[in-house]
Write an enzyme that holds these catalytic residues in place. Structure first.
Site, PDB file in Angstrom:
ATOM      1  N   ASN A   9       1.232  -1.680  -0.205  1.00 54.46           N
ATOM      2  CA  ASN A   9       0.189  -0.043  -0.065  1.00 54.46           C
ATOM      3  C   ASN A   9       0.812   0.789   0.411  1.00 54.46           C
ATOM      4  O   ASN A   9       1.690   1.298   1.285  1.00 54.46           O
ATOM      5  CB  ASN A   9      -1.109  -0.037   1.421  1.00 54.46           C
ATOM      6  CG  ASN A   9      -1.508   1.307   1.591  1.00 54.46           C
ATOM      7  OD1 ASN A   9      -1.749   2.340   0.446  1.00 54.46           O
ATOM      8  ND2 ASN A   9      -2.503   1.443   2.772  1.00 54.46           N
ATOM      9  N   TRP A  10       0.837   2.482  -1.566  1.00 50.31           N
ATOM     10  CA  TRP A  10       1.912   2.882  -1.744  1.00 50.31           C
ATOM     11  C   TRP A  10       1.484   4.313  -0.290  1.00 50.31           C
ATOM     12  O   TRP A  10       2.114   4.952  -0.074  1.00 50.31           O
ATOM     13  CB  TRP A  10       2.432   3.480  -2.828  1.00 50.31           C
ATOM     14  CG  TRP A  10       3.277   2.562  -3.551  1.00 50.31           C
ATOM     15  CD1 TRP A  10       2.484   1.614  -3.003  1.00 50.31           C
ATOM     16  CD2 TRP A  10       3.544   2.148  -4.881  1.00 50.31           C
ATOM     17  NE1 TRP A  10       4.202   0.586  -3.950  1.00 50.31           N
ATOM     18  CE2 TRP A  10       3.508   1.207  -4.984  1.00 50.31           C
ATOM     19  CE3 TRP A  10       2.951   3.016  -5.669  1.00 50.31           C
ATOM     20  CZ2 TRP A  10       4.583   0.836  -5.964  1.00 50.31           C
ATOM     21  CZ3 TRP A  10       3.781   3.275  -7.288  1.00 50.31           C
ATOM     22  CH2 TRP A  10       4.235   1.697  -7.400  1.00 50.31           C
ATOM     23  N   LYS A  11       0.271   4.309  -0.077  1.00 46.72           N
ATOM     24  CA  LYS A  11      -0.354   5.193   0.238  1.00 46.72           C
ATOM     25  C   LYS A  11      -0.221   6.590  -0.516  1.00 46.72           C
ATOM     26  O   LYS A  11      -0.556   6.724  -1.363  1.00 46.72           O
ATOM     27  CB  LYS A  11       0.127   5.458   2.098  1.00 46.72           C
ATOM     28  CG  LYS A  11      -0.168   4.199   2.782  1.00 46.72           C
ATOM     29  CD  LYS A  11       0.187   4.151   4.081  1.00 46.72           C
ATOM     30  CE  LYS A  11      -0.103   2.766   4.806  1.00 46.72           C
ATOM     31  NZ  LYS A  11       0.097   2.664   6.150  1.00 46.72           N
ATOM     32  N   HIS A  95      -8.825   0.726   5.264  1.00 43.04           N
ATOM     33  CA  HIS A  95      -7.903   0.762   6.017  1.00 43.04           C
ATOM     34  C   HIS A  95      -8.069   1.774   7.289  1.00 43.04           C
ATOM     35  O   HIS A  95      -8.929   2.415   7.173  1.00 43.04           O
ATOM     36  CB  HIS A  95      -6.914   1.585   4.808  1.00 43.04           C
ATOM     37  CG  HIS A  95      -5.864   1.770   5.488  1.00 43.04           C
ATOM     38  ND1 HIS A  95      -5.236   2.604   6.390  1.00 43.04           N
ATOM     39  CD2 HIS A  95      -4.950   1.304   5.318  1.00 43.04           C
ATOM     40  CE1 HIS A  95      -3.765   2.909   6.785  1.00 43.04           C
ATOM     41  NE2 HIS A  95      -3.631   1.375   5.881  1.00 43.04           N
ATOM     42  N   GLU A  97      -7.081   4.386   8.260  1.00 44.94           N
ATOM     43  CA  GLU A  97      -6.282   5.763   7.333  1.00 44.94           C
ATOM     44  C   GLU A  97      -7.289   6.668   7.369  1.00 44.94           C
ATOM     45  O   GLU A  97      -8.214   7.717   8.067  1.00 44.94           O
ATOM     46  CB  GLU A  97      -5.036   6.027   7.090  1.00 44.94           C
ATOM     47  CG  GLU A  97      -4.103   5.799   7.767  1.00 44.94           C
ATOM     48  CD  GLU A  97      -2.803   5.379   6.769  1.00 44.94           C
ATOM     49  OE1 GLU A  97      -3.012   5.574   5.806  1.00 44.94           O
ATOM     50  OE2 GLU A  97      -1.801   4.896   7.635  1.00 44.94           O
ATOM     51  N   GLU A 167      -4.783  -5.051  10.700  1.00 43.11           N
ATOM     52  CA  GLU A 167      -4.060  -4.189  10.673  1.00 43.11           C
ATOM     53  C   GLU A 167      -3.959  -2.913  12.249  1.00 43.11           C
ATOM     54  O   GLU A 167      -4.465  -2.605  11.967  1.00 43.11           O
ATOM     55  CB  GLU A 167      -3.958  -3.568   9.682  1.00 43.11           C
ATOM     56  CG  GLU A 167      -3.676  -3.812   8.271  1.00 43.11           C
ATOM     57  CD  GLU A 167      -2.873  -2.538   6.883  1.00 43.11           C
ATOM     58  OE1 GLU A 167      -2.399  -3.003   7.024  1.00 43.11           O
ATOM     59  OE2 GLU A 167      -3.829  -1.427   7.012  1.00 43.11           O
ATOM     60  N   GLY A 173       3.068   2.085  11.261  1.00 42.59           N
ATOM     61  CA  GLY A 173       3.674   3.416  10.844  1.00 42.59           C
ATOM     62  C   GLY A 173       4.620   3.552  11.848  1.00 42.59           C
ATOM     63  O   GLY A 173       4.990   4.683  11.621  1.00 42.59           O
ATOM     64  N   SER A 213       3.807  -2.413  10.409  1.00 38.84           N
ATOM     65  CA  SER A 213       5.476  -2.203   9.902  1.00 38.84           C
ATOM     66  C   SER A 213       5.522  -2.994   9.916  1.00 38.84           C
ATOM     67  O   SER A 213       6.781  -3.821  10.851  1.00 38.84           O
ATOM     68  CB  SER A 213       6.081  -1.609  11.614  1.00 38.84           C
ATOM     69  OG  SER A 213       5.218  -0.516  12.474  1.00 38.84           O
ATOM     70  N   GLY A 235       5.046   1.473   4.421  1.00 43.17           N
ATOM     71  CA  GLY A 235       6.624   1.952   4.463  1.00 43.17           C
ATOM     72  C   GLY A 235       8.012   1.092   3.729  1.00 43.17           C
ATOM     73  O   GLY A 235       8.118   1.356   2.344  1.00 43.17           O
TER      74      GLY A 235
HETATM   75  P1  PGA Z   1       3.717   0.566   7.302  1.00 44.46           P
HETATM   76  O1  PGA Z   1       2.090   0.624   6.861  1.00 44.46           O
HETATM   77  O2  PGA Z   1       3.140  -0.812   6.834  1.00 44.46           O
HETATM   78  O3  PGA Z   1       3.945   1.663   7.208  1.00 44.46           O
HETATM   79  O4  PGA Z   1       3.111  -0.154   8.890  1.00 44.46           O
HETATM   80  C1  PGA Z   1       0.928  -0.566   6.766  1.00 44.46           C
HETATM   81  C2  PGA Z   1      -0.969  -0.425   6.226  1.00 44.46           C
HETATM   82  O5  PGA Z   1      -1.035   1.072   6.251  1.00 44.46           O
HETATM   83  O6  PGA Z   1      -1.065  -0.605   5.180  1.00 44.46           O
END
Ligand code: PGA
Length: 253
Positions: A9-11, A95, A97, A167, A173, A213, A235
């Protein structure tokens, strides 16, 4: 046997040139005969260029979100039909976020899941508890609520086109990863919920990814848990080297 899926997931990261380079680099390292499924979810605006860069490689393409109607007066939104048209076979929904910052409620996530299936996309449905919820021993209740709400309109046939991603919000993150025990226990709970909601066959065949992470140095241990069927990586999916290291770890399992 559930096939491992490693999803990136490149966000809201990458410029156009980096996106094409990253996608091209992954495409070179992947082949359709790989034992592991690999998926990337770039920002909407790079989807067409990325689709071109991965053409023929077997790398799967996803949107990071979508709206729940096929078209209309929804300024700024993108429909599942549009994602399919630009070459996506998948979409990430729910997600944390989006749930925390951008107003995705359980009901909206459920509507989006239905829209995705109707629009021809497979779904990665994300669920996860916050640190406060974990500390208040609410993890399982939160996971059950988000999972069952997201699956409200999904029947035992359509769930073949859906992957769940666990998640924990506190691990996204932050560099904090769930211990293998925490991850395995949440995944086992989710699988049990699938058995109750559907049946044991659905529970055994639905893939459940871990996200939060994930890095090359913890990926193998997490993915080797019996109920962990891959990873949703933020990330560490932004460089070919670190993402391929996670894919390689999955291949070796
Ligand atoms: P992260 O993000 O690997 O940077 O913790 C995971 C995600 O939000 O899918």
């Amino acid at each position: 046997m559930r096939r491992i899926l490693v999803a990136g997931n490149w966000k809201m990261n990458t410029g156009r040139a980096d996106a094409v380079e990253l996608a091209g680099g992954l495409a070179e390292c992947h082949s359709e005969s790989s034992s592991v499924d690999v998926l990337i979810a770039p920002p909407f605006v790079w989807l067409e260029a990325v689709a071109e860069a991965i053409r023929g490689s077997g790398v799967l393409l996803a949107g990071q979100n979508a709206w729940c109607e096929p078209s209309g007066a929804y300024t700024g939104e993108v429909s599942c039909e549009m994602l399919a048209d630009v070459g996506c076979g998948w979409v990430i929904l729910g997600h944390s976020e989006r749930r925390q910052l951008l107003g995705d409620t359980d009901q909206l996530v459920s509507d989006k899941v239905s829209a995705a299936h109707a629009g021809g996309l497979d779904v990665i449905l994300c669920v996860g508890e916050t640190r406060e919820q974990r500390e208040a021993s609410e993890t399982e209740a939160v996971l059950s609520r988000q999972l069952l709400a997201g699956l409200a309109a999904v029947d035992a046939e359509t769930i073949k086109r859906l992957v769940v991603a666990y998640e924990p919000v506190w691990a996204i993150g932050t560099g904090l990863t769930a211990t293998t025990l925490q991850a395995e226990s949440a995944h086992a709970h989710l699988r049990n919920q699938l058995a109750v909601r559907y049946n044991s066959e659905v529970a055994e065949s639905t893939r459940i990814l871990y996200g939060g992470s994930v890095k090359s140095d913890n990926a193998a241990e997490l993915m080797s848990q019996p109920n962990v069927d891959g990873a949703l990586v933020g990330g560490a999916s932004l460089s070919v080297e670190s993402f391929v290291a996670i894919i390689d770890a999955a291949r070796e399992l």
